[in-house]
Design an enzyme around this catalytic site. Structure first.
Site, PDB file in Angstrom:
ATOM      1  N   LYS A 154       0.894  -1.015  -0.227  1.00  0.00           N
ATOM      2  CA  LYS A 154       0.071   0.104   0.044  1.00  0.00           C
ATOM      3  C   LYS A 154       0.807   1.071  -0.130  1.00  0.00           C
ATOM      4  O   LYS A 154       1.978   1.290   0.237  1.00  0.00           O
ATOM      5  CB  LYS A 154      -0.896   0.110   1.124  1.00  0.00           C
ATOM      6  CG  LYS A 154      -0.106   0.114   2.598  1.00  0.00           C
ATOM      7  CD  LYS A 154      -1.095   0.379   3.462  1.00  0.00           C
ATOM      8  CE  LYS A 154      -0.984   2.015   3.993  1.00  0.00           C
ATOM      9  NZ  LYS A 154       0.348   2.285   4.515  1.00  0.00           N
ATOM     10  N   HIS A 246      -5.394   0.152   7.538  1.00  0.00           N
ATOM     11  CA  HIS A 246      -5.257  -0.529   8.521  1.00  0.00           C
ATOM     12  C   HIS A 246      -6.553  -0.447   9.401  1.00  0.00           C
ATOM     13  O   HIS A 246      -7.128  -1.644   9.964  1.00  0.00           O
ATOM     14  CB  HIS A 246      -4.091  -0.138   9.233  1.00  0.00           C
ATOM     15  CG  HIS A 246      -2.677  -0.361   8.635  1.00  0.00           C
ATOM     16  ND1 HIS A 246      -2.485  -1.109   7.655  1.00  0.00           N
ATOM     17  CD2 HIS A 246      -1.813   0.503   8.405  1.00  0.00           C
ATOM     18  CE1 HIS A 246      -1.259  -0.912   7.059  1.00  0.00           C
ATOM     19  NE2 HIS A 246      -0.979   0.092   7.581  1.00  0.00           N
TER      20      HIS A 246
END
Ligand code: BG6
Length: 494
Positions: A154, A246
């Protein structure tokens, strides 16, 4: 997710693991040590090569020296066995490459020639702007075999539109089943344990709903600042860096319906339903339900640290947030009316990642207690610094009076398992090598997460919602407390 027999028990086939950005920070700190640990666990087949590809001007011997100096120190001394380290280094090869130059891929082609039947992983630990250059170039060089996979770190884009472009470009050369989008939080033991806790025990499921839960809090606090990542971070900010991935992944695993099996798509189908059920935060709603912060100089026990704007790589009028707190709601039968408070920040008081599930109070107290049973049952799932699960319950304190007192049932994973905890990347790399996608984000998941985050970013711009300053070493701006106290709750702090 925990053990999908189709994948988890499979031995790893001979492979070539091509690590683009091999001399970068993530590679040296996390990926190489993760591969070393799996080598020590005898999980890697003899014919498994790690080809680090980067711009650094060196060769395999020179690169092994770099690993000796810069990677080895990230392996705790207790786990470093010199003979294993030396045999591990023999797996590592180096290729100098400028990934923007198609002709530079000839060298890679030569290295991979004759190994078309091996599993081939292209691991992109590089700036997202290089993702498609690399995939295009490996495609042009005809390096993509049926057993090839691509793994990407990411952030995947900076909004839904740019993520869609990257995903389209990936889809032009790889099949979706060959694409592994990494969110390293999914490799953490406790994140996988969330599933075990919820779906491996009958105890929690009846309670896991709005009738019994009053609110949920998820905190990812970091004590580090942005330090050497200033340039990247200032273009990104905490919403894109931590919330879109997250924090939302933790929320989703906590809130999802039980999947019918641990089959990767069964799990991911349930996850995406939660993302789609998140109530949008648009315009004024976004402003009222989010808090942005930016750290200023402050003090820790170890000394004072400079503020975000004092970092040489940050423009001194930057309005990038290093802290976000927000209130999310899920529109579903299970979760209607239960606020999910999320917060994350750099330079907070301590490194701590935890999930707090607050249960509702007893409907009627038969006990006389000093606090009126004001601290209802609470499940604390801590991911960092240590992995532990705690449950707060009331008991009668010893003595001749009936005095109720809240105590904790503690489960410390270190005590239970008494062995080294795998680092998240070990599990993820093994899963890429095995071809098990369950812990990776599917294209539609990434897109749905951006679709929820984009309007928040847009509202911040539209209303010129500047970040509130907070002192390094604190738990963020005071408005983060107001965000939750206006609903009658408070952040769990220990
Ligand atoms: C990364 C972010 O994805 O996660 C970093 O880009 C952050 O900014 C890191 O520091 C936190 O990971 P962990 O595992 O240390 O909680």
């Amino acid at each position: 997710m925990i053990a999908s027999s189709d994948f988890t028990e499979n031995a790893i086939e001979p492979f070539d693991f091509i690590l683009f950005g091999g001399s970068g920070d993530l590679s040296l700190r996390k990926l190489i040590p993760a591969l070393y640990f799996r080598h020590c666990a005898d999980q890697l087949p003899e014919d498994g090569r790690i080809i680090c590809a980067a711009r650094t001007d060196t060769d395999s011997e020179g690169f092994r020296k770099i690993l000796e100096a810069d990677s080895k120190k990230h392996i705790e001394a207790d786990h470093l066995v010199e003979s294993h380290w030396q045999s591990f280094l023999q797996r590592v090869h180096y290729l100098k490459i400028d990934v923007t130059q198609p002709e530079d891929f000839d060298g890679l082609k030569t290295m991979l020639a004759g190994r078309e039947n091996h599993v081939r992983v292209f691991y992109l630990s590089v700036a997202p702007s290089l993702f498609t250059r690399i995939t295009e170039n490996v495609h042009k060089a005809e390096l993509i075999t049926p057993k090839s996979r691509v793994a990407l770190e990411k952030p995947l884009g900076r909004d839904q539109a740019s993520a869609d472009v990257i995903n389209d470009e990936l889809a032009a050369v790889f099949d979706e089943s060959q694409i592994f989008r990494i969110d390293h939080y999914l490799g953490k033991e406790t994140v996988q344990n969330l599933m075990a806790l919820r779906f491996g025990n009958s105890l929690f499921e009846p309670l896991w709903r709005n009738e019994r839960i009053s609110d949920v809090q998820i905190t990812i606090a970091e004590s580090l600042g942005v330090d050497s990542r200033g340039r990247f971070y200032d273009q990104t900010g905490a919403l894109r860096d931590m919330v879109q991935n997250h924090l939302l992944q933790l929320l989703v695993i906590l809130a999802m319906e039980p999947p019918v099996s641990v089959d990767p798509d069964a799990v991911r189908d349930e996850k995406i339903k939660v993302l789609r059920a998140l109530k949008p935060l648009i315009g004024r709603d976004a402003i009222e339900n989010t808090v942005r912060g930016q750290y200023k100089a402050g003090a820790y026990e170890s000394g004072t640290v400079p503020g975000y704007l004092e970092n040489d790589d940050i423009p001194n009028d930057s309005v990038t947030e290093t802290f976000v707190a927000l209130k999310a709601e899920i529109g579903s039968w299970r979760w209607e009316g239960v606020p999910f408070y999320l917060r994350t920040g750099k330079r907070m008081e301590r490194k701590q990642t935890e999930i707090i599930v607050n249960f509702k109070k007893v409907p009627h107290s038969i006990f006389e207690t000093a606090d009126g049973l004001s601290e209802p049952n609470q499940l604390i799932i801590r991911l960092q610094p240590e992995e532990e699960i705690r449950m707060r319950i009331y008991v009668k304190a010893w003595g001749d009076e009936i005095t109720l007192q809240p105590v904790h049932l503690n489960l410390d994973f270190n005590d239970v398992f008494q062995k080294r905890r795998m680092i998240a990347y070990e599990r993820l790399i093994i899963d890429v090598l095995r071809g098990n996608p369950v812990l990776f984000m599917r294209r539609d998941e990434v897109s749905a997460a951006w679709a929820w985050v984009d309007p928040i970013q847009k509202a911040w711009q539209q209303y010129q919602y500047a970040p509130k300053p907070y002192t390094a070493g604190s738990m963020g701006p005071s408005s983060a407390s107001s965000l939750i106290s206006r609903d009658g709750f408070s952040w769990y702090e220990e």
